[in-house]
Design a protein around this motif. Structure first.
Motif, PDB file in Angstrom:
ATOM      1  N   ALA A 111     -39.256  32.469  30.867  1.00 31.36           N
ATOM      2  CA  ALA A 111     -40.460  31.626  30.934  1.00 31.36           C
ATOM      3  C   ALA A 111     -40.854  31.093  29.558  1.00 31.36           C
ATOM      4  N   ARG A 122     -39.074  40.791  29.303  1.00 33.10           N
ATOM      5  CA  ARG A 122     -39.603  40.005  28.181  1.00 33.10           C
ATOM      6  C   ARG A 122     -39.695  40.910  26.956  1.00 33.10           C
ATOM      7  N   GLU A 161     -43.541  27.131  30.734  1.00 34.69           N
ATOM      8  CA  GLU A 161     -44.960  27.444  30.533  1.00 34.69           C
ATOM      9  C   GLU A 161     -45.563  26.329  29.672  1.00 34.69           C
ATOM     10  N   SER A 179     -42.092  28.378  26.574  1.00 32.14           N
ATOM     11  CA  SER A 179     -43.016  27.257  26.442  1.00 32.14           C
ATOM     12  C   SER A 179     -42.297  26.149  25.685  1.00 32.14           C
ATOM     13  N   ARG A 198     -36.990  36.148  35.730  1.00 32.48           N
ATOM     14  CA  ARG A 198     -37.277  34.786  35.247  1.00 32.48           C
ATOM     15  C   ARG A 198     -37.273  34.753  33.730  1.00 32.48           C
ATOM     16  N   TYR A 240     -52.997  32.093  29.512  1.00 31.01           N
ATOM     17  CA  TYR A 240     -51.688  32.747  29.712  1.00 31.01           C
ATOM     18  C   TYR A 240     -51.683  33.859  30.776  1.00 31.01           C
TER      19      TYR A 240
HETATM   20  N1  GLU Z   1     -44.230  31.994  27.758  1.00 33.76           N
HETATM   21  C1  GLU Z   1     -44.182  33.246  27.081  1.00 33.76           C
HETATM   22  C2  GLU Z   1     -43.436  33.084  25.772  1.00 33.76           C
HETATM   23  O1  GLU Z   1     -42.779  32.069  25.557  1.00 33.76           O
HETATM   24  C3  GLU Z   1     -43.510  34.331  27.905  1.00 33.76           C
HETATM   25  C4  GLU Z   1     -44.359  34.742  29.029  1.00 33.76           C
HETATM   26  C5  GLU Z   1     -43.917  36.018  29.744  1.00 33.76           C
HETATM   27  O2  GLU Z   1     -42.730  36.336  29.730  1.00 33.76           O
HETATM   28  O3  GLU Z   1     -44.779  36.640  30.329  1.00 33.76           O
HETATM   29  O4  GLU Z   1     -43.499  33.975  24.949  1.00 33.76           O
END
Ligand code: GLU
Length: 290
Positions: free
Chosen positions: A18, A223, A48, A20, A16, A205
């Motif tokens: 993710a 990530r 997110e 924000s 995924r 989070y």
């Molecule tokens: N939403 C987080 C960000 O934009 C990433 C979260 C994740 O990959 O666990 O950095």
């Protein structure tokens, strides 16, 4: 008699991206999205957007537009964290039932003053960890302060949580002896007693991520390295909540010429600005994969 051999189901790799929706995506996001897309047989998008004060619909629209432009096809429907409050509430109730949460009434100022007072404030990856002021409040004091309408956050009692969960590991790509996937021993108190929810935020989070990764059936979390340490507390929460545990593949960060992380304020490197200046998705991929 013909004996059928039952083959185990091959595991489909589900990844995924993710982001924000608090700004326009930049090159760092493009790299993270490409890594996730390339590693996954199924690839999901999660917005997110739990911090409603900072998220904007126009940034959400821009994310979808940028993903399409980059040619990174994701499965629908897109999951929005703003629609998941019920699931976060259930997770908090499960932790509460295990006696692992406590209300914390401290302001930032209270925390800073206590840290300044104590000679050896323990430090975590994000700086000093919460010194535990509200951990030992009596049940009566908690009830009274809540009844008085004092704002509070819910914190995880990390020491108690560690005791309940026992020894844990998470699997990290490249951490094994020959660059294979290897196990990393979890340090459950790395971030101390983390906040898991606040009045205006149904989940912080770490909680939202583990609940949603399990809900979406994510098997490999890709990530940036800046979130490597977060995996310790996230693995702990997965164990406490009986959630599935993905493997992890943290990757390098894309840095600017001065070696700093891109920020959402760097307009020049947003994917929108690059697209408008005539840069193609292939040129972006070539630049990022150098
Ligand atoms: N939403 C987080 C960000 O934009 C990433 C979260 C994740 O990959 O666990 O950095």
């Amino acid at each position: 008699m013909i004996v059928m051999r039952i083959e185990p189901c091959p595991t489909v790799i589900v990844t995924r991206f993710a982001p924000s929706p608090t700004g326009l995506l930049h090159l760092g996001h493009a790299y993270a999205a490409m890594r996730a897309r390339d590693a996954g047989e199924r690839f999901l998008l999660r917005l997110e957007d739990i911090d409603t004060a900072r998220c904007r619909p126009e940034y959400e629209a821009a994310i979808l537009e940028d993903m399409e432009w980059l040619g990174l096809a994701f499965e629908r429907p897109v999951l929005r964290q703003s629609s998941r409050s019920g699931a976060y509430r259930e997770a908090l109730a499960a932790l509460q039932a295990r006696g692992l949460l406590y209300p914390c009434f401290c302001t930032r100022k209270d925390v800073a003053e206590e840290i300044a007072r104590s000679a050896e404030a323990p430090h975590g990856p994000d700086g000093p960890v919460y010194p535990g002021l509200c951990r030992s409040l009596s049940a009566a004091a908690r009830v009274r302060r809540m009844a008085d309408g004092e704002p509070y956050a819910l914190r995880l009692d990390a020491a108690k949580a560690a005791q309940q969960a026992g020894n844990l590991v998470f699997e990290e790509e490249g951490a094994g002896p020959d660059g294979e996937t290897g196990s990393i021993a979890v340090q459950p108190s790395l971030f101390g007693d983390v906040v898991l929810a606040r009045k205006e935020m149904p989940a912080a989070y770490h909680l939202a991520v583990v609940v949603d990764d399990a809900f979406q059936g994510v098997t490999l979390v890709t990530r940036g390295n800046d979130l490597f340490a977060a995996s310790h507390v996230q693995r702990l929460l997965q164990a406490l909540l009986g959630l599935s545990t993905p493997a992890y593949a943290h990757h390098r960060l894309i840095l600017d010429e001065r070696g700093r992380k891109f920020s959402k304020r760097d307009r020049a490197v947003t994917l929108r600005a690059l697209r408008e200046s005539g840069v193609t998705p292939n040129e972006i991929r070539a630049r990022l994969c150098r």
